[in-house]
Design a protein around this motif. Sequence first.
Motif, PDB file in Angstrom:
ATOM      1  N   SER A   1     -82.639  59.010   2.055  1.00 15.63           N
ATOM      2  CA  SER A   1     -81.563  58.124   1.635  1.00 15.63           C
ATOM      3  C   SER A   1     -81.103  57.225   2.771  1.00 15.63           C
ATOM      4  O   SER A   1     -80.957  57.668   3.921  1.00 15.63           O
ATOM      5  N   GLY A   2     -80.831  55.962   2.455  1.00 14.62           N
ATOM      6  CA  GLY A   2     -80.292  55.039   3.435  1.00 14.62           C
ATOM      7  C   GLY A   2     -78.956  55.470   3.993  1.00 14.62           C
ATOM      8  O   GLY A   2     -78.529  54.962   5.044  1.00 14.62           O
TER       9      GLY A   2
ATOM     10  N   ASP B   1     -86.644  50.036   1.463  1.00 11.08           N
ATOM     11  CA  ASP B   1     -86.188  49.054   0.481  1.00 11.08           C
ATOM     12  C   ASP B   1     -84.972  48.319   1.043  1.00 11.08           C
ATOM     13  O   ASP B   1     -84.572  48.528   2.194  1.00 11.08           O
ATOM     14  N   ALA B   2     -84.365  47.467   0.239  1.00  7.00           N
ATOM     15  CA  ALA B   2     -83.277  46.612   0.720  1.00  7.00           C
ATOM     16  C   ALA B   2     -82.033  47.398   1.097  1.00  7.00           C
ATOM     17  O   ALA B   2     -81.172  46.891   1.826  1.00  7.00           O
ATOM     18  N   GLU B   3     -81.879  48.621   0.605  1.00  9.66           N
ATOM     19  CA  GLU B   3     -80.714  49.457   0.925  1.00  9.66           C
ATOM     20  C   GLU B   3     -80.966  50.380   2.107  1.00  9.66           C
ATOM     21  O   GLU B   3     -80.111  51.195   2.458  1.00  9.66           O
ATOM     22  N   GLY B   4     -82.152  50.317   2.699  1.00 12.98           N
ATOM     23  CA  GLY B   4     -82.453  51.169   3.843  1.00 12.98           C
ATOM     24  C   GLY B   4     -82.980  52.539   3.472  1.00 12.98           C
ATOM     25  O   GLY B   4     -83.124  53.399   4.347  1.00 12.98           O
ATOM     26  N   ASN B   5     -83.281  52.770   2.188  1.00 14.52           N
ATOM     27  CA  ASN B   5     -83.948  54.009   1.815  1.00 14.52           C
ATOM     28  C   ASN B   5     -85.383  53.972   2.332  1.00 14.52           C
ATOM     29  O   ASN B   5     -86.059  52.935   2.248  1.00 14.52           O
ATOM     30  N   LEU B   6     -85.854  55.089   2.869  1.00 13.15           N
ATOM     31  CA  LEU B   6     -87.155  55.140   3.521  1.00 13.15           C
ATOM     32  C   LEU B   6     -88.151  55.959   2.714  1.00 13.15           C
ATOM     33  O   LEU B   6     -87.798  56.971   2.107  1.00 13.15           O
TER      34      LEU B   6
ATOM     35  N   SER C   1     -73.411  51.099   6.516  1.00 12.32           N
ATOM     36  CA  SER C   1     -74.603  50.720   5.770  1.00 12.32           C
ATOM     37  C   SER C   1     -75.737  50.446   6.742  1.00 12.32           C
ATOM     38  O   SER C   1     -75.523  50.117   7.914  1.00 12.32           O
ATOM     39  N   THR C   2     -76.965  50.577   6.243  1.00 10.08           N
ATOM     40  CA  THR C   2     -78.131  50.364   7.090  1.00 10.08           C
ATOM     41  C   THR C   2     -78.209  48.916   7.556  1.00 10.08           C
ATOM     42  O   THR C   2     -78.003  47.991   6.777  1.00 10.08           O
ATOM     43  N   GLN C   3     -78.524  48.735   8.835  1.00 11.36           N
ATOM     44  CA  GLN C   3     -78.717  47.400   9.379  1.00 11.36           C
ATOM     45  C   GLN C   3     -80.202  47.175   9.663  1.00 11.36           C
ATOM     46  O   GLN C   3     -80.859  48.024  10.268  1.00 11.36           O
ATOM     47  N   PHE C   4     -80.722  46.041   9.211  1.00  8.14           N
ATOM     48  CA  PHE C   4     -82.086  45.643   9.523  1.00  8.14           C
ATOM     49  C   PHE C   4     -82.030  44.779  10.771  1.00  8.14           C
ATOM     50  O   PHE C   4     -81.317  43.783  10.823  1.00  8.14           O
ATOM     51  N   THR C   5     -82.777  45.190  11.790  1.00 10.65           N
ATOM     52  CA  THR C   5     -82.577  44.566  13.092  1.00 10.65           C
ATOM     53  C   THR C   5     -83.864  44.559  13.891  1.00 10.65           C
ATOM     54  O   THR C   5     -84.956  44.844  13.367  1.00 10.65           O
ATOM     55  N   THR C   6     -83.750  44.221  15.168  1.00 11.32           N
ATOM     56  CA  THR C   6     -84.896  44.158  16.072  1.00 11.32           C
ATOM     57  C   THR C   6     -84.964  45.415  16.931  1.00 11.32           C
ATOM     58  O   THR C   6     -83.999  46.176  17.046  1.00 11.32           O
TER      59      THR C   6
ATOM     60  N   GLY D   1     -93.269  66.825   3.406  1.00 18.49           N
ATOM     61  CA  GLY D   1     -93.647  67.947   4.245  1.00 18.49           C
ATOM     62  C   GLY D   1     -93.499  67.691   5.728  1.00 18.49           C
ATOM     63  O   GLY D   1     -93.804  68.569   6.540  1.00 18.49           O
ATOM     64  N   GLY D   2     -93.033  66.501   6.114  1.00 16.87           N
ATOM     65  CA  GLY D   2     -92.818  66.214   7.522  1.00 16.87           C
ATOM     66  C   GLY D   2     -91.425  66.603   7.954  1.00 16.87           C
ATOM     67  O   GLY D   2     -90.717  67.338   7.272  1.00 16.87           O
ATOM     68  N   ASP D   3     -91.021  66.098   9.104  1.00 16.36           N
ATOM     69  CA  ASP D   3     -89.727  66.470   9.654  1.00 16.36           C
ATOM     70  C   ASP D   3     -88.747  65.312   9.690  1.00 16.36           C
ATOM     71  O   ASP D   3     -87.633  65.465  10.158  1.00 16.36           O
ATOM     72  N   GLU D   4     -89.150  64.137   9.193  1.00 12.58           N
ATOM     73  CA  GLU D   4     -88.293  62.964   9.296  1.00 12.58           C
ATOM     74  C   GLU D   4     -86.964  63.151   8.566  1.00 12.58           C
ATOM     75  O   GLU D   4     -85.896  62.772   9.068  1.00 12.58           O
ATOM     76  N   ALA D   5     -87.010  63.720   7.360  1.00 11.82           N
ATOM     77  CA  ALA D   5     -85.785  63.881   6.578  1.00 11.82           C
ATOM     78  C   ALA D   5     -84.814  64.834   7.269  1.00 11.82           C
ATOM     79  O   ALA D   5     -83.600  64.590   7.297  1.00 11.82           O
TER      80      ALA D   5
END
Length: 277
Positions: free
Chosen positions: A211-212, A165-170, A2-7, A175-179
């Motif tokens: 998707s997270g 969001d809280a689940e790490g979905n961005l 699962s996605t971790q929110f961190t520094t 049209g970019g390349d991030e996905a």
Amino acid sequence: MSTQFTTLERAISQVADGSRVAFSKLYPMALVRELIRQGKRDLRFVGMPIAGLAADLLAASGSLASVETGAVTLGPLGAARSYQRAVREGAVKALPSSCSVIVSALTGGSLGQPFVAVPGLIGSGILRERDDFLVIPNPYEPEFDIVLVPSIQPDVAFIHAAAADAEGNLLVDGGGDEALLARAARRTIATVESVSPEALDRRARGSEIISGAYVDFVVAEPRSTHPFPGYGDKTPDRAALQAYVAASATPAEIAAYIDRVIRSSGGEADYLAKAAL
């Protein structure tokens, strides 16, 4: 996982020396700076589809082993002088490619394919410099040759998003390349400008959701694209960019700049106070 929110510090501590790292066009520069602060070495840089300040800065800091991309340029700011010096001196290996090849190879990596066939390279100088690119007869039209290139599956993808969001979905611009980078990479580290349970509810026309499930670490760092603009901010920090370009004139000057502005900073807030001075 699962996605971790961190520094920043914790996220970059997960990046091993020698990793193959890929960056989107909207550079998460805070992650680049933290790579330098932590002294990461021998990174194999993939620029999607071209590279700029991130590659130049990492080359200047001695963090890179190689760069694979369509081009390395600072655009209107001029040549990427630190990168060019590192290549000339043999400190960084240039792996010439093209924008279409990088996209195709990452697509192959996202699908688990070992290689992909690409158009447009027959007769190009790239083939003379890439002995890992193979020219074979097209199995369906043997009278024509085709080029096979290894797929790219980065160890780590670095991306920047508008929000999570809280689940790490961005939430990113469409049209970019991030996905594509997130799907192709074994691990993804993202900086975001905000984290909110309602982040995806603010989705604008043309935006895209990652998707997270593809995101390992999220770092909330509002100005992490500095000196470039981020989401909602269309103005680059020209003074900071000009200070960097001026410092890149010689190895001694850029080394002093990196030591003063990045390595000695106590984090991003301290960096921002020093960047244009």
